[in-house]
Design a protein around this motif. Sequence first.
Motif, PDB file in Angstrom:
ATOM      1  N   GLU A  29       0.717  -1.153   0.065  1.00  0.00           N
ATOM      2  CA  GLU A  29       0.006   0.045  -0.083  1.00  0.00           C
ATOM      3  C   GLU A  29       0.797   1.265   0.148  1.00  0.00           C
ATOM      4  OE1 GLU A  29      -3.377   2.547   2.747  1.00  0.00           O
ATOM      5  OE2 GLU A  29      -2.674   0.353   3.404  1.00  0.00           O
ATOM      6  N   ILE A  30       0.739   2.154  -0.807  1.00  0.00           N
ATOM      7  CA  ILE A  30       1.563   3.588  -1.179  1.00  0.00           C
ATOM      8  C   ILE A  30       0.623   4.548  -0.526  1.00  0.00           C
ATOM      9  CG2 ILE A  30       2.507   4.993  -2.706  1.00  0.00           C
ATOM     10  CD1 ILE A  30       2.999   2.625  -4.559  1.00  0.00           C
ATOM     11  N   VAL A  31       1.207   5.499   0.342  1.00  0.00           N
ATOM     12  CA  VAL A  31       0.482   6.646   0.839  1.00  0.00           C
ATOM     13  C   VAL A  31       0.564   7.760   0.076  1.00  0.00           C
ATOM     14  CG1 VAL A  31       0.543   8.121   2.848  1.00  0.00           C
ATOM     15  CG2 VAL A  31       0.937   5.542   3.102  1.00  0.00           C
ATOM     16  N   GLU A  32       1.915   7.832  -0.678  1.00  0.00           N
ATOM     17  CA  GLU A  32       2.126   9.179  -1.749  1.00  0.00           C
ATOM     18  C   GLU A  32       3.352   8.692  -2.417  1.00  0.00           C
ATOM     19  OE1 GLU A  32       3.032  13.771  -0.993  1.00  0.00           O
ATOM     20  OE2 GLU A  32       3.963  12.272   0.036  1.00  0.00           O
ATOM     21  N   ALA A  33       2.975   8.876  -3.756  1.00  0.00           N
ATOM     22  CA  ALA A  33       4.007   8.959  -4.744  1.00  0.00           C
ATOM     23  C   ALA A  33       4.217   9.962  -5.617  1.00  0.00           C
ATOM     24  CB  ALA A  33       3.858   7.713  -5.822  1.00  0.00           C
ATOM     25  N   ILE A  34       5.375  10.755  -5.295  1.00  0.00           N
ATOM     26  CA  ILE A  34       5.587  12.269  -5.923  1.00  0.00           C
ATOM     27  C   ILE A  34       6.986  12.351  -6.715  1.00  0.00           C
ATOM     28  CG2 ILE A  34       6.493  13.059  -4.025  1.00  0.00           C
ATOM     29  CD1 ILE A  34       4.782  15.903  -4.773  1.00  0.00           C
ATOM     30  N   VAL A  35       6.806  12.746  -7.927  1.00  0.00           N
ATOM     31  CA  VAL A  35       8.070  13.103  -8.637  1.00  0.00           C
ATOM     32  C   VAL A  35       8.170  14.594  -8.612  1.00  0.00           C
ATOM     33  CG1 VAL A  35       8.806  13.186 -11.225  1.00  0.00           C
ATOM     34  CG2 VAL A  35       7.727  11.354 -10.507  1.00  0.00           C
ATOM     35  N   ILE A  36       9.427  14.864  -8.436  1.00  0.00           N
ATOM     36  CA  ILE A  36       9.956  16.288  -8.101  1.00  0.00           C
ATOM     37  C   ILE A  36      10.072  16.962  -9.319  1.00  0.00           C
ATOM     38  CG2 ILE A  36      11.419  17.973  -6.832  1.00  0.00           C
ATOM     39  CD1 ILE A  36       9.756  16.140  -4.873  1.00  0.00           C
ATOM     40  N   SER A  37       9.542  18.040  -9.774  1.00  0.00           N
ATOM     41  CA  SER A  37       9.651  18.669 -10.897  1.00  0.00           C
ATOM     42  C   SER A  37      10.107  20.157 -10.694  1.00  0.00           C
ATOM     43  CB  SER A  37       8.332  18.721 -11.552  1.00  0.00           C
ATOM     44  OG  SER A  37       7.381  19.529 -10.945  1.00  0.00           O
ATOM     45  N   ASP A  38      10.734  20.756 -11.644  1.00  0.00           N
ATOM     46  CA  ASP A  38      11.389  22.096 -11.549  1.00  0.00           C
ATOM     47  C   ASP A  38      10.044  23.105 -11.641  1.00  0.00           C
ATOM     48  OD1 ASP A  38      12.189  24.683 -13.480  1.00  0.00           O
ATOM     49  OD2 ASP A  38      13.934  23.876 -12.395  1.00  0.00           O
ATOM     50  N   ARG A  39      10.145  24.072 -10.942  1.00  0.00           N
ATOM     51  CA  ARG A  39       9.006  25.230 -10.637  1.00  0.00           C
ATOM     52  C   ARG A  39       8.758  25.748 -11.878  1.00  0.00           C
ATOM     53  NH1 ARG A  39       9.743  27.759  -4.734  1.00  0.00           N
ATOM     54  NH2 ARG A  39      11.336  26.401  -4.370  1.00  0.00           N
ATOM     55  N   MET A  40       9.816  26.404 -12.678  1.00  0.00           N
ATOM     56  CA  MET A  40       9.713  27.150 -13.634  1.00  0.00           C
ATOM     57  C   MET A  40       9.349  26.460 -14.972  1.00  0.00           C
ATOM     58  SD  MET A  40      10.489  29.924 -12.553  1.00  0.00           S
ATOM     59  CE  MET A  40      11.572  31.284 -13.357  1.00  0.00           C
ATOM     60  N   SER A  41       9.896  25.350 -15.301  1.00  0.00           N
ATOM     61  CA  SER A  41       9.566  24.589 -16.462  1.00  0.00           C
ATOM     62  C   SER A  41       8.531  23.527 -16.322  1.00  0.00           C
ATOM     63  CB  SER A  41      10.830  24.047 -17.202  1.00  0.00           C
ATOM     64  OG  SER A  41      11.350  22.693 -16.223  1.00  0.00           O
ATOM     65  N   GLY A  42       8.425  22.970 -14.955  1.00  0.00           N
ATOM     66  CA  GLY A  42       7.312  21.913 -14.804  1.00  0.00           C
ATOM     67  C   GLY A  42       7.911  20.482 -15.063  1.00  0.00           C
ATOM     68  N   ARG A  43       9.317  20.512 -15.677  1.00  0.00           N
ATOM     69  CA  ARG A  43       9.879  19.285 -16.284  1.00  0.00           C
ATOM     70  C   ARG A  43      10.427  18.668 -15.002  1.00  0.00           C
ATOM     71  NH1 ARG A  43      15.620  18.856 -19.446  1.00  0.00           N
ATOM     72  NH2 ARG A  43      15.479  16.409 -19.569  1.00  0.00           N
ATOM     73  N   SER A  44      10.335  17.349 -15.001  1.00  0.00           N
ATOM     74  CA  SER A  44      11.081  16.426 -13.884  1.00  0.00           C
ATOM     75  C   SER A  44      12.247  16.483 -13.708  1.00  0.00           C
ATOM     76  CB  SER A  44      10.749  14.723 -14.121  1.00  0.00           C
ATOM     77  OG  SER A  44      11.313  14.152 -13.314  1.00  0.00           O
ATOM     78  N   LYS A  45      12.662  16.715 -12.337  1.00  0.00           N
ATOM     79  CA  LYS A  45      14.189  16.605 -12.013  1.00  0.00           C
ATOM     80  C   LYS A  45      14.694  15.463 -11.942  1.00  0.00           C
ATOM     81  CE  LYS A  45      14.169  20.851  -9.576  1.00  0.00           C
ATOM     82  NZ  LYS A  45      14.593  21.755  -8.300  1.00  0.00           N
ATOM     83  N   GLY A  46      14.013  14.142 -12.523  1.00  0.00           N
ATOM     84  CA  GLY A  46      14.729  12.803 -12.266  1.00  0.00           C
ATOM     85  C   GLY A  46      14.640  12.186 -11.126  1.00  0.00           C
ATOM     86  N   PHE A  47      13.830  12.878 -10.024  1.00  0.00           N
ATOM     87  CA  PHE A  47      13.805  11.757  -8.720  1.00  0.00           C
ATOM     88  C   PHE A  47      12.603  12.248  -8.047  1.00  0.00           C
ATOM     89  CE2 PHE A  47      15.408  16.041  -7.568  1.00  0.00           C
ATOM     90  CZ  PHE A  47      14.915  16.069  -6.340  1.00  0.00           C
ATOM     91  N   GLY A  48      12.205  11.267  -7.201  1.00  0.00           N
ATOM     92  CA  GLY A  48      10.920  11.493  -6.510  1.00  0.00           C
ATOM     93  C   GLY A  48      11.007  10.617  -5.128  1.00  0.00           C
ATOM     94  N   PHE A  49       9.980  10.566  -4.648  1.00  0.00           N
ATOM     95  CA  PHE A  49       9.672   9.815  -3.226  1.00  0.00           C
ATOM     96  C   PHE A  49       8.597   8.903  -3.210  1.00  0.00           C
ATOM     97  CE2 PHE A  49      12.162  13.466  -2.431  1.00  0.00           C
ATOM     98  CZ  PHE A  49      13.233  13.254  -1.911  1.00  0.00           C
ATOM     99  N   VAL A  50       8.439   7.700  -2.666  1.00  0.00           N
ATOM    100  CA  VAL A  50       7.435   6.861  -2.532  1.00  0.00           C
ATOM    101  C   VAL A  50       7.390   6.598  -0.933  1.00  0.00           C
ATOM    102  CG1 VAL A  50       6.475   4.580  -3.343  1.00  0.00           C
ATOM    103  CG2 VAL A  50       7.663   5.836  -5.023  1.00  0.00           C
ATOM    104  N   THR A  51       6.024   6.662  -0.686  1.00  0.00           N
ATOM    105  CA  THR A  51       5.777   6.622   0.813  1.00  0.00           C
ATOM    106  C   THR A  51       4.844   5.475   0.905  1.00  0.00           C
ATOM    107  OG1 THR A  51       6.157   8.914   1.461  1.00  0.00           O
ATOM    108  CG2 THR A  51       5.210   7.394   3.041  1.00  0.00           C
ATOM    109  N   PHE A  52       5.336   4.282   1.800  1.00  0.00           N
ATOM    110  CA  PHE A  52       4.583   3.115   1.885  1.00  0.00           C
ATOM    111  C   PHE A  52       3.927   3.302   3.296  1.00  0.00           C
ATOM    112  CE2 PHE A  52       7.409   1.617  -1.244  1.00  0.00           C
ATOM    113  CZ  PHE A  52       6.629   0.784  -2.074  1.00  0.00           C
ATOM    114  N   ALA A  53       2.783   2.348   3.361  1.00  0.00           N
ATOM    115  CA  ALA A  53       1.927   2.519   4.690  1.00  0.00           C
ATOM    116  C   ALA A  53       2.772   1.406   5.587  1.00  0.00           C
ATOM    117  CB  ALA A  53       0.820   1.663   4.414  1.00  0.00           C
ATOM    118  N   ASN A  54       3.413   0.701   5.399  1.00  0.00           N
ATOM    119  CA  ASN A  54       4.409   0.110   6.229  1.00  0.00           C
ATOM    120  C   ASN A  54       5.828  -0.369   5.970  1.00  0.00           C
ATOM    121  OD1 ASN A  54       4.849  -2.884   5.315  1.00  0.00           O
ATOM    122  ND2 ASN A  54       2.458  -2.781   5.307  1.00  0.00           N
TER     123      ASN A  54
END
Length: 76
Positions: A29-54
Amino acid sequence: MDSKKLYVGNLPWAVTNESLHDMFASYGEIVEAIVISDRMSGRSKGFGFVTFANEADAEKAVAEMHDKELEGRKIV
């Protein structure tokens, strides 16, 4: 630091929040999955975070996804 929150690096530029979630959904079970993007261009920065329930699901995902190749790039 929350051991259920995983850093996922070296992602292909085309990965979205939804596709990141889908990549890890089979591990638990995933609580959150987010890809970090550049504020100006909106393009992915090539990394993100996945938070699991356990923590056990997070550990399984790390063991199986580390160095897995996705669109020619090895996930870290």
